[in-house]
Design a protein around this motif. Structure first.
Motif, PDB file in Angstrom:
ATOM      1  N   ALA A  17       0.887  -1.137  -0.024  1.00  0.00           N
ATOM      2  CA  ALA A  17      -0.005   0.061  -0.007  1.00  0.00           C
ATOM      3  C   ALA A  17       0.896   1.210   0.033  1.00  0.00           C
ATOM      4  O   ALA A  17       0.418   2.393  -0.381  1.00  0.00           O
ATOM      5  CB  ALA A  17      -0.966   0.075   1.308  1.00  0.00           C
ATOM      6  N   GLY A  18       2.183   0.935   0.551  1.00  0.00           N
ATOM      7  CA  GLY A  18       2.885   2.183   0.534  1.00  0.00           C
ATOM      8  C   GLY A  18       3.219   2.880  -0.799  1.00  0.00           C
ATOM      9  O   GLY A  18       3.820   4.056  -0.995  1.00  0.00           O
ATOM     10  N   ALA A  19       3.182   2.023  -1.888  1.00  0.00           N
ATOM     11  CA  ALA A  19       3.260   2.647  -3.282  1.00  0.00           C
ATOM     12  C   ALA A  19       2.338   3.576  -3.684  1.00  0.00           C
ATOM     13  O   ALA A  19       2.710   4.344  -4.658  1.00  0.00           O
ATOM     14  CB  ALA A  19       3.303   1.546  -4.116  1.00  0.00           C
ATOM     15  N   ALA A  20       1.453   3.752  -2.912  1.00  0.00           N
ATOM     16  CA  ALA A  20       0.573   4.894  -3.306  1.00  0.00           C
ATOM     17  C   ALA A  20       1.101   6.049  -3.019  1.00  0.00           C
ATOM     18  O   ALA A  20       0.596   7.113  -3.745  1.00  0.00           O
ATOM     19  CB  ALA A  20      -0.960   4.706  -2.635  1.00  0.00           C
ATOM     20  N   TYR A  21       2.304   6.189  -2.341  1.00  0.00           N
ATOM     21  CA  TYR A  21       2.877   7.765  -1.964  1.00  0.00           C
ATOM     22  C   TYR A  21       4.136   7.751  -2.235  1.00  0.00           C
ATOM     23  O   TYR A  21       4.815   8.532  -1.683  1.00  0.00           O
ATOM     24  CB  TYR A  21       2.478   7.658  -0.475  1.00  0.00           C
ATOM     25  CG  TYR A  21       1.215   7.775  -0.104  1.00  0.00           C
ATOM     26  CD1 TYR A  21       0.331   9.142  -0.170  1.00  0.00           C
ATOM     27  CD2 TYR A  21       0.242   6.769   0.385  1.00  0.00           C
ATOM     28  CE1 TYR A  21      -0.984   9.307   0.223  1.00  0.00           C
ATOM     29  CE2 TYR A  21      -1.022   7.019   0.841  1.00  0.00           C
ATOM     30  CZ  TYR A  21      -1.515   8.120   0.731  1.00  0.00           C
ATOM     31  OH  TYR A  21      -2.971   8.217   0.811  1.00  0.00           O
ATOM     32  N   ASP A  22       4.627   6.819  -3.304  1.00  0.00           N
ATOM     33  CA  ASP A  22       6.081   6.790  -3.802  1.00  0.00           C
ATOM     34  C   ASP A  22       6.380   8.456  -4.326  1.00  0.00           C
ATOM     35  O   ASP A  22       5.398   9.001  -4.859  1.00  0.00           O
ATOM     36  CB  ASP A  22       6.277   6.171  -4.952  1.00  0.00           C
ATOM     37  CG  ASP A  22       6.578   4.436  -4.505  1.00  0.00           C
ATOM     38  OD1 ASP A  22       6.492   4.525  -3.278  1.00  0.00           O
ATOM     39  OD2 ASP A  22       6.485   3.565  -5.587  1.00  0.00           O
ATOM     40  N   VAL A  23       7.369   8.869  -4.053  1.00  0.00           N
ATOM     41  CA  VAL A  23       7.826  10.268  -4.649  1.00  0.00           C
ATOM     42  C   VAL A  23       9.151  10.208  -5.545  1.00  0.00           C
ATOM     43  O   VAL A  23      10.166   9.157  -5.214  1.00  0.00           O
ATOM     44  CB  VAL A  23       8.369  11.129  -3.442  1.00  0.00           C
ATOM     45  CG1 VAL A  23       8.698  12.544  -3.922  1.00  0.00           C
ATOM     46  CG2 VAL A  23       7.066  11.361  -2.365  1.00  0.00           C
TER      47      VAL A  23
END
Length: 686
Positions: A514-520
């Protein structure tokens, strides 16, 4: 040595065919001496395949480039470690390795059952020997590792640069261990169909083999994700590549099988479904092996196209499908259930829905993987199916599975009452709602990520509550401390609580996804001394300062390395290096990324381009302009942590349980009043 290895392959093939005939004929006619000879042939085949594999390794280590396989995957500068792993670096050697692992597992299962399950063993040994004979036939007639070239080159071509990575040396063997271990429950299922013994004995006999296969296949997939993450240099770990998908297919059906067998053991239901699942899992393992080796699909993982091998695999796969279908149809009347589904709101209902979701995911992945070939065959145009399709379908299915992980293990059998639902789900639902409110207040608006965290909190709470209830009940009944009660609880029911640990790892891994939704991500070009900044979703900022570029020769390659100083919120946080490696023998260039790992995120550095790489190598331009691609990837470390927890839970479930202690009359007499005085709630909890 290599000549001995080739002879060993031929003898092993003959022995496999001979043993298979003896095994099936002995089982049919009740000839124990024939069956014993077949079982001994399994051990002989193992010894012969060890000799063949050792011969291939000896050819690699001895730089025998007259052999086409060695010349294609090795060279003189290649390190000894990679020469040894050359056994499975290419198509030819990997097939020998596949057969070697299968012969090892076949020998273990024959040895384990030399005095038990004798009614199953004739057909088990026969099935295993047929599969072994197939793989050795493919090796000898279509992909011989001992094939000589017309001339002997001075040096080999070398190993593919992308394979010269630690994770890639253990990823394929671990996958093969999973594929081959699934052959054991498949063989027992075939034996149960042939002998008509379709009760739960074949399931309980192969329970640990199924768990072992699942353990290896799960770890093999995770090792492949690690390799893609550190070696391919694109910042991801899963791209829905066709070969990645091929390994996922048997994992999905194998996981469904592990859950559905509990319904058959407990309630005598889903007998036909379980047989179909284990047969399908093995068939998908063969399909995955075929897909990787056919060369029909475009993938960084696949081998060169070999139409001969493709047709042989398709023929064998067709034979297996027809044979398994005929056996199931023949025994169709033996699959009558002992009980019926009484209510959808029950553990049986939850497990059945769990299975349907797994099968839906498998069919989706299979369709998306094969669609380019199907479209090309029907229309002449290859239509590629990319990650958006797979994500659009499988993310909702994954979220549904995440929720079912928290429901299935604790909902009541037969039919859940309102009291059962309230007692078991009040705390998990309350925690999930609280997490939803907190995350929403913190600004989490990505729907799929928010649902992942909320459902993960729900499922993790059910797991923690189950551990707490079991530990507290045991502590009260046995008069033990909580720590000792927890250890004994795990010891007494390793399968159940090991499964809970696996579920916990699954939750942690999903949160990592789910962290991939907030990749920079940022891409910048810098001169030495220049800086760039990139923020993190967790509120801090990284400053990267490009310091210098260096180039130097190394064994088998030339390295070009960029050094970057990293600061986090103004404080020094170490040095990252990213590389370009030029492999002399293959004339290929590969990238090596730099990764700064933290418990909650990765800082990922890619050397995307150099304006004058020749000047750097020759020493005429030590200060080139360099293009960096920088990513901040939140929660990626949780994926690897979750994988480790899943592996640990599987080992707990696999570990042999302690024998039940004999009752102590004195102790029972002393503690009897306490037990009688327990409340009804405590008894229910126990």
């Amino acid at each position: 040595m290599t000549q001995i290895g080739e002879v060993a392959l031929w003898v092993a093939l003959i022995l496999s065919l001979f043993g298979a005939v003896l095994a099936f004929a002995g089982g049919r006619r009740g000839r124990g001496d024939w069956v014993l000879s077949a079982e001994r042939s399994v051990f002989a085949v193992l010894g012969l395949l060890v000799v063949a594999a050792a011969s291939i390794i000896a050819a690699f280590v001895g730089n025998e480039y007259g052999y086409r396989y060695v010349a294609g995957y090795s060279n003189r500068e290649l390190s000894l470690y990679y020469k040894i792993t050359g056994l499975w670096a290419g198509q030819t050697g990997s097939l020998v390795f596949w057969a070697l692992l299968l012969s090892l597992f076949a020998s273990i299962v024959v040895w384990q059952n030399r005095r038990q399950n004798r009614e199953f063993m004739p057909y088990v040994a026969g099935t295993l020997l047929v599969v072994l004979a197939f793989f050795m036939g493919v090796v000898i007639f279509a992909s011989n590792p001992f094939e000589l070239m017309d001339f002997t080159p001075a040096d080999g071509r070398g190993l593919n640069p992308q394979l010269q990575n630690y994770w890639m040396t253990i990823h394929p063997p671990t996958l093969y261990l999973g594929f081959t271990a699934f052959t054991i429950p498949f063989a027992f299922a075939v034996s149960a169909l042939l002998s008509g013994r379709l009760d739960t004995r074949w399931i309980t006999t192969t329970r640990r083999w199924t768990l072992l296969a699942w353990f290896f296949l799960t770890n093999g997939i995770i090792f492949g994700m690690m390799w893609a993450y550190v070696e391919l240099g694109w910042g991801g770990y899963w791209f829905w590549d066709p070969v990645e998908n091929a390994s996922l297919l048997p994992w999905l059906t194998g996981t469904a099988f592990l859950h559905s067998v509990m319904i058959q053991e407990k309630r005598g239901m889903l007998k036909l479904w379980n047989v179909l699942l284990i047969l399908g899992t093995f068939l998908l393992s063969i399909f995955a092996t075929f897909l990787t080796r056919s060369g029909l699909i475009e993938s960084v993982h696949s081998f060169a196209q070999n139409l001969t091998i493709s047709w042989i695999f398709l023929g064998f796969l067709s034979f297996l499908v027809i044979s398994c279908g005929a056996l199931v149809w023949w025994r169709r009347k033996a699959f009558l259930p002992e009980n019926r589904l009484e209510s959808a709101v029950s553990r049986e209902g939850a497990f059945l829905l769990n299975n349907l979701v797994f099968i839906a995911a498998m069919l989706t992945v299979l369709w998306g993987t094969m669609f380019p070939l199907i479209s090309e065959g029907l229309t002449g145009n290859k239509i590629t199916v990319g990650p958006p399709f797979f994500n659009r379908v499988n993310i909702p299915l994954g979220l549904l599975l995440l929720g079912l992980l928290g429901i299935g293990p604790i909902i009541a059998w037969r039919k859940a009452t309102a009291r059962n639902l309230v007692r078991n789900f009040s705390a998990p639902v309350g925690v999930a709602l609280a997490v939803a409110v907190v995350l929403f207040a913190m600004g989490v608006r990505h729907v799929q990520a928010l649902l992942t965290f909320v459902l993960g909190a729900f499922t993790m709470t059910t797991i923690v509550v189950e551990f707490w209830k079991g530990t507290r009940a045991r502590a009260r009944i046995e008069g033990e401390g909580l720590a000792l009660a927890f250890v004994h609880l795990m010891e007494r029911n390793r399968r159940r609580y090991g499964g809970y640990v696996v579920h916990a790892g699954f939750v942690v891994m999903f949160m990592g996804f789910a962290g991939a939704a907030y990749d920079v991500e940022k891409q910048v070009s810098l001169r030495p001394g220049e800086q760039m900044r990139i923020g993190s979703p967790f509120g801090h900022e990284y400053t990267l300062t490009y310091q210098a570029m260096s180039a130097y020769p190394a064994p088998n390659m030339t390295k070009v390395i960029a050094s970057v100083d990293v600061a986090r919120n103004g404080r020094p946080a170490g040095v990252l290096t990213a590389e370009k490696r030029s492999y002399r023998q293959r004339e290929e260039v590969a990238s090596e990324v730099g990764i700064r790992r933290a418990w909650n995120e990765d800082l990922y550095l890619i050397l995307a381009g150099i304006d004058d790489i020749n000047g750097v190598v020759q020493g005429t331009n030590p200060r080139p302009i360099v293009t960096f691609r920088v990513l901040v990837q939140p929660l990626v470390p949780w994926i690897w942590i979750g994988g480790f927890i899943m592996a640990l839970g599987t080992l707990v479930a696999l570990w042999p349980g302690a024998e039940p202690a004999r009752p102590n009359p004195v102790r029972q007499k002393v503690r009897a009043p306490e037990r009688i005085a327990m409340t009804e709630a405590e008894l229910v909890e126990a």
